[in-house]
Design a protein around this motif. Structure first.
Motif, PDB file in Angstrom:
ATOM      1  N   TYR A  48       5.791  -6.110   9.480  1.00 46.43           N
ATOM      2  CA  TYR A  48       4.597  -6.607   8.792  1.00 46.43           C
ATOM      3  C   TYR A  48       4.013  -7.832   9.499  1.00 46.43           C
ATOM      4  N   GLN A  66       2.110  -6.352  12.476  1.00 44.15           N
ATOM      5  CA  GLN A  66       0.881  -5.674  12.061  1.00 44.15           C
ATOM      6  C   GLN A  66      -0.138  -6.625  11.426  1.00 44.15           C
ATOM      7  N   ARG A  74       0.102  -8.163   8.469  1.00 47.99           N
ATOM      8  CA  ARG A  74      -0.022  -7.815   7.053  1.00 47.99           C
ATOM      9  C   ARG A  74       0.484  -8.930   6.142  1.00 47.99           C
ATOM     10  N   CYS A  90      -0.344  -5.995   0.216  1.00 48.07           N
ATOM     11  CA  CYS A  90       0.650  -4.923   0.210  1.00 48.07           C
ATOM     12  C   CYS A  90      -0.047  -3.567   0.237  1.00 48.07           C
ATOM     13  N   PHE A  91       0.750  -2.544   0.457  1.00 49.97           N
ATOM     14  CA  PHE A  91       0.227  -1.173   0.456  1.00 49.97           C
ATOM     15  C   PHE A  91       0.287  -0.638  -0.971  1.00 49.97           C
ATOM     16  N   THR A  92      -0.893  -0.297  -1.505  1.00 48.90           N
ATOM     17  CA  THR A  92      -0.973   0.263  -2.856  1.00 48.90           C
ATOM     18  C   THR A  92      -1.412   1.726  -2.743  1.00 48.90           C
ATOM     19  N   SER A  93      -1.666   2.357  -3.853  1.00 41.34           N
ATOM     20  CA  SER A  93      -2.133   3.751  -3.834  1.00 41.34           C
ATOM     21  C   SER A  93      -3.536   3.870  -3.231  1.00 41.34           C
ATOM     22  N   GLY A 145      -4.343   2.067  -0.457  1.00 41.34           N
ATOM     23  CA  GLY A 145      -4.210   1.565   0.913  1.00 41.34           C
ATOM     24  C   GLY A 145      -3.822   0.089   0.919  1.00 41.34           C
ATOM     25  N   TRP A 146      -3.933  -0.527   2.085  1.00 43.86           N
ATOM     26  CA  TRP A 146      -3.564  -1.938   2.220  1.00 43.86           C
ATOM     27  C   TRP A 146      -4.642  -2.819   1.591  1.00 43.86           C
ATOM     28  N   SER A 147      -4.236  -3.697   0.733  1.00 45.67           N
ATOM     29  CA  SER A 147      -5.170  -4.621   0.084  1.00 45.67           C
ATOM     30  C   SER A 147      -4.381  -5.795  -0.475  1.00 45.67           C
ATOM     31  N   CYS A 175       2.453  -2.692  -5.793  1.00 44.09           N
ATOM     32  CA  CYS A 175       2.760  -2.834  -4.369  1.00 44.09           C
ATOM     33  C   CYS A 175       3.884  -1.862  -4.009  1.00 44.09           C
ATOM     34  N   GLN A 209       4.607  -0.927  -0.656  1.00 37.10           N
ATOM     35  CA  GLN A 209       5.254  -1.434   0.561  1.00 37.10           C
ATOM     36  C   GLN A 209       4.686  -2.803   0.885  1.00 37.10           C
TER      37      GLN A 209
END
Length: 196
Positions: free
Chosen positions: A38, A41, A43, A115-118, A120-122, A142, A144
Motif C-alpha cells: 500500500y 501504490q 494508498r 481503503c478498497f470498498t465495494s 473501489g479505492w476511496s 473497508c 482491503q
C-alpha cells in the motif's frame, strides 16, 4: 540550589522513550498491517505523509530530551543563566513538536484511512467529520487492507496520547526553567548576605 537540574534530567529521560514510540507508531502507519504494497501504490492517507509522529513527536522531541538530560553536565561551556535559557528554548521546541504531532494525528484520525470498498479505492470516512469513530459497524466497509480502520485508529490514538504527554513534560520544564530564571537572582542575594 534553586535550579532543579535533576528534575529537568528526569523529564528528558521520560521524553526519550516517548519520542521513540512516536517514531515507531508513525513508521507502522506507513505499512498497514505490516505490508509494503500500500505504501508502494500510494494508498496511504494524506496526513500520514506529514510525519507528525516521526518528525514532530519523534526526531524534533529528541532535541529537548538531549538538552534536558545534559543540563548542568557541561559547566565549563555554559554558565547557569545560559543553561536555563537553553532549557527554556528546548522546551519551546518540544511544545511545538508535540503540538504538531497532536494536530496532524487529529486531522488524520478525522479523515480516516483510504481503503478498497465495494465501489473501489476511496476514502469513505473523509466527509463524516470523524463520526465514523463512534460507528465501528461501518468500518467493515473497508475490504482491503483488512482491519485498516482499527490499525489507523489505534496508532493515531497512541500518537495523540504520546503528544499530550510530551506537551505536558515540555510545559513542566518551561515552567521549571522560567521559575529558576526568576528565583536564581534571589538565591544569589541570599547566599551573598549569608556569606557576608
Amino acid at each position: 540550589m534553586c535550579c532543579s537540574v535533576g528534575f529537568a534530567r528526569s523529564l528528558g529521560l521520560a521524553l526519550v522513550p516517548l519520542s521513540l514510540c512516536c517514531i515507531v507508531a508513525n513508521l507502522l502507519l506507513l505499512f498497514p498491517m505490516g505490508e509494503v504494497t500500500y505504501l508502494q501504490q500510494g494508498r496511504l492517507a494524506t496526513f500520514i505523509w506529514y510525519f507528525g509522529g516521526l518528525g514532530g513527536g519523534g526526531l524534533l522531541m529528541l532535541i529537548p530530551a538531549v538538552v534536558f538530560i545534559t543540563l548542568g553536565k557541561c559547566s565549563c561551556c555554559w554558565n547557569e543563566s545560559l543553561m536555563m535559557c537553553g532549557s527554556v528554548l528546548a522546551a519551546v521546541v518540544g511544545l511545538v513538536g508535540s503540538a504538531y504531532c497532536f494536530v496532524i494525528s487529529g486531522f488524520a484520525l478525522m479523515q480516516g484511512p483510504p481503503c478498497f470498498t465495494s465501489f473501489g479505492w476511496s476514502n469513505p470516512f473523509a466527509d463524516q467529520g470523524g463520526r465514523y469513530l463512534l460507528q465501528p459497524e461501518t468500518w467493515s466497509r473497508c475490504l482491503q487492507p483488512v482491519h485498516i480502520v482499527e490499525w489507523n485508529v489505534t496508532l493515531l490514538c497512541v500518537l495523540l496520547g504520546l503528544a499530550v504527554l510530551e506537551f505536558i513534560i515540555c510545559l513542566l520544564q518551561l515552567g521549571n526553567g522560567l521559575v529558576n530564571a526568576v528565583c536564581r537572582p534571589c538565591c544569589y542575594k541570599q547566599e551573598y548576605s549569608l556569606n557576608a
